[in-house]
Design an enzyme around this catalytic site. Structure first.
Site, PDB file in Angstrom:
ATOM      1  N   HIS A 178       0.846  -1.188   0.000  1.00 23.96           N
ATOM      2  CA  HIS A 178       0.000   0.000   0.000  1.00 23.96           C
ATOM      3  C   HIS A 178       0.885   1.242   0.000  1.00 23.96           C
ATOM      4  O   HIS A 178       2.078   1.188   0.328  1.00 23.96           O
ATOM      5  CB  HIS A 178      -0.890  -0.037   1.247  1.00 23.96           C
ATOM      6  CG  HIS A 178      -1.889   1.057   1.330  1.00 23.96           C
ATOM      7  ND1 HIS A 178      -1.657   2.212   2.049  1.00 23.96           N
ATOM      8  CD2 HIS A 178      -3.133   1.186   0.800  1.00 23.96           C
ATOM      9  CE1 HIS A 178      -2.703   2.995   1.963  1.00 23.96           C
ATOM     10  NE2 HIS A 178      -3.617   2.410   1.209  1.00 23.96           N
ATOM     11  N   THR A 180       1.193   3.500   2.000  1.00 19.87           N
ATOM     12  CA  THR A 180       1.740   3.856   3.305  1.00 19.87           C
ATOM     13  C   THR A 180       2.874   2.952   3.758  1.00 19.87           C
ATOM     14  O   THR A 180       3.465   3.191   4.817  1.00 19.87           O
ATOM     15  CB  THR A 180       0.632   3.797   4.371  1.00 19.87           C
ATOM     16  OG1 THR A 180       0.108   2.462   4.425  1.00 19.87           O
ATOM     17  CG2 THR A 180      -0.484   4.770   4.047  1.00 19.87           C
ATOM     18  N   LYS A 181       3.197   1.932   2.975  1.00 22.22           N
ATOM     19  CA  LYS A 181       4.185   0.942   3.409  1.00 22.22           C
ATOM     20  C   LYS A 181       5.585   1.288   2.888  1.00 22.22           C
ATOM     21  O   LYS A 181       5.760   2.114   1.993  1.00 22.22           O
ATOM     22  CB  LYS A 181       3.782  -0.451   2.935  1.00 22.22           C
ATOM     23  CG  LYS A 181       2.431  -0.909   3.472  1.00 22.22           C
ATOM     24  CD  LYS A 181       2.404  -0.936   4.987  1.00 22.22           C
ATOM     25  CE  LYS A 181       1.130  -1.548   5.557  1.00 22.22           C
ATOM     26  NZ  LYS A 181      -0.063  -0.719   5.362  1.00 22.22           N
ATOM     27  N   ASN A 182       6.595   0.620   3.447  1.00 20.68           N
ATOM     28  CA  ASN A 182       7.987   0.884   3.052  1.00 20.68           C
ATOM     29  C   ASN A 182       8.193   0.696   1.561  1.00 20.68           C
ATOM     30  O   ASN A 182       8.845   1.503   0.897  1.00 20.68           O
ATOM     31  CB  ASN A 182       8.932  -0.051   3.806  1.00 20.68           C
ATOM     32  CG  ASN A 182       8.978   0.210   5.288  1.00 20.68           C
ATOM     33  OD1 ASN A 182       8.035   0.740   5.858  1.00 20.68           O
ATOM     34  ND2 ASN A 182      10.082  -0.165   5.926  1.00 20.68           N
TER      35      ASN A 182
END
Length: 373
Positions: A178, A180-182
């Site tokens: 997503h 928002t992920k690394n």
């Protein structure tokens, strides 16, 4: 000094790979998907993963191949995103919520063990902040009870437990890509699984058909063979994901540097008892996905968050525990049932961590936080 909570890493490989992808057929599970699978296999030392449109879909795929019956139970932590609970419900099972360890916000193994019944089929552990619980003990208990172990490793690409990649220890491991992920391709996910579930997962992921076997020349036609859904990542997203994965070490290094800057700047506040820092047990190696602090109560949390926001710093709380949500109430839970989960909801604040944040900015965030206490 505006400081955003999220900011996407932009890989230097993205433009070239996207242009190549545009010139190709854009077929699902194509060349870009194969490259992503190869990187996963070589870096995580696991079987080729199934790429999915999201981590939610990966969890639904894992639960979908277990053939749950009405009354079958799956235990999962309450301090959690709803995806795992929904996956259990969609598969026909009953989610059983357990509490979390107040030091790590991970599944409380003792509480989980107390909730095992003859109807329990599986347990889902969430690697909160890319930090795991005691996986040796959890694996042992799951094996003794005959339970399937599913790792919700949404936040944990590039994180480890005793040198083993999170998401590769249980029967299934679900990852998120997503925004928002690394590692991000906007929306995306992946599922790793034990070899004995691989054929079922392959069929389920492709609308319950033997399409992959057909493409491998194992059948003259492909047909509907079992229940399933369309859970394949687009080639476009796979292209972006491959570009991001090529920079995994750089992304992880930058984030860990920021987490260490926060830890060093805020350590005196922990030593004086004014807050608690995020805890990473010795057996765990995080990927710097997030950094949080804990306060003595919701009043302090609200005051500090408001002060940070007034300075343009986007600091955020996290989950409303599942047992405290409207769906949790509908399942029969009360707000006070799982006290550690409720306490995390009331006292945990996440600070900005992303590759475009500088160490100096992280130190400024810590300074504003300290002045607010």
């Amino acid at each position: 000094m505006p400081i955003s909570f999220y900011s996407r890493f932009r890989s230097p490989h993205e433009r070239e790979l996207i242009e190549d992808c545009l010139m190709g057929p854009m077929a699902s599970d194509g060349d870009c998907a194969a490259r992503v699978q190869g990187l996963f296999q070589s870096r995580l030392h696991t079987n080729l993963p199934f790429l999915t449109p999201s981590c939610t879909h990966a969890l639904e795929l894992a639960l979908g191949v277990l053939h749950l019956k009405s009354g079958d139970e799956v235990i999962l932590p309450s301090y959690n995103f709803p995806s795992a609970g929904n996956a259990v419900l969609l598969a026909g099972g009953t989610p059983v919520l357990c509490d979390v360890d107040p030091d790590t916000q991970n599944l409380d193994i003792d509480d989980m063990q107390r909730r095992i019944t003859p109807r329990t089929r599986a347990v889902i552990t969430v690697h909160y902040g890319a930090v795991s619980c005691d996986m040796d003990r959890l694996v042992r208990l799951a094996n003794e009870a005959g339970l399937i172990l599913i790792e919700d490793a949404a936040q944990a690409v590039g994180a480890f437990y005793k040198g083993r990649h999170l998401g590769t220890i249980g029967d299934f491991g679900a990852y998120s890509f997503h925004s928002t992920k690394n590692i991000s391709c906007g929306e995306g996910g992946a599922l790793t699984c034990a070899e004995k579930y691989r054929q079922q997962a392959e069929l389920y992921r492709e609308c319950g058909t033997n399409r992959s076997g057909y493409l491998r020349g194992e059948s003259g036609r492909y047909a509907w063979t079992s229940r399933g859904s369309s859970l394949i990542l687009s080639e476009w997203c796979a292209c972006l994901l491959y570009a991001q994965l090529l920079s995994l070490e750089e992304i992880t290094s930058r984030r860990l540097e920021l987490c260490e800057a926060y830890r060093q700047a805020l350590l005196p506040l922990e030593e004086s008892g004014r807050l608690r820092l995020m805890s990473v047990p010795p057996d765990c190696s995080s990927n710097g996905h997030l950094f949080y602090v804990r306060f003595d109560g919701p009043g302090t949390l609200g005051r500090v968050q408001n002060r940070l926001h007034s300075q343009g710093i986007d600091a955020r709380t996290h989950y409303v525990p599942l047992h405290m949500s409207p769906m949790g109430h509908a399942l029969g839970y009360r707000d006070d049932d799982l006290p550690a989960s409720r306490r995390a909801y009331e006292t945990l604040l996440r600070l900005p961590v992303h590759p475009n944040l500088s160490v100096g900015e992280a130190q400024q965030v810590a300074q504003v936080l300290a002045h607010a206490l």
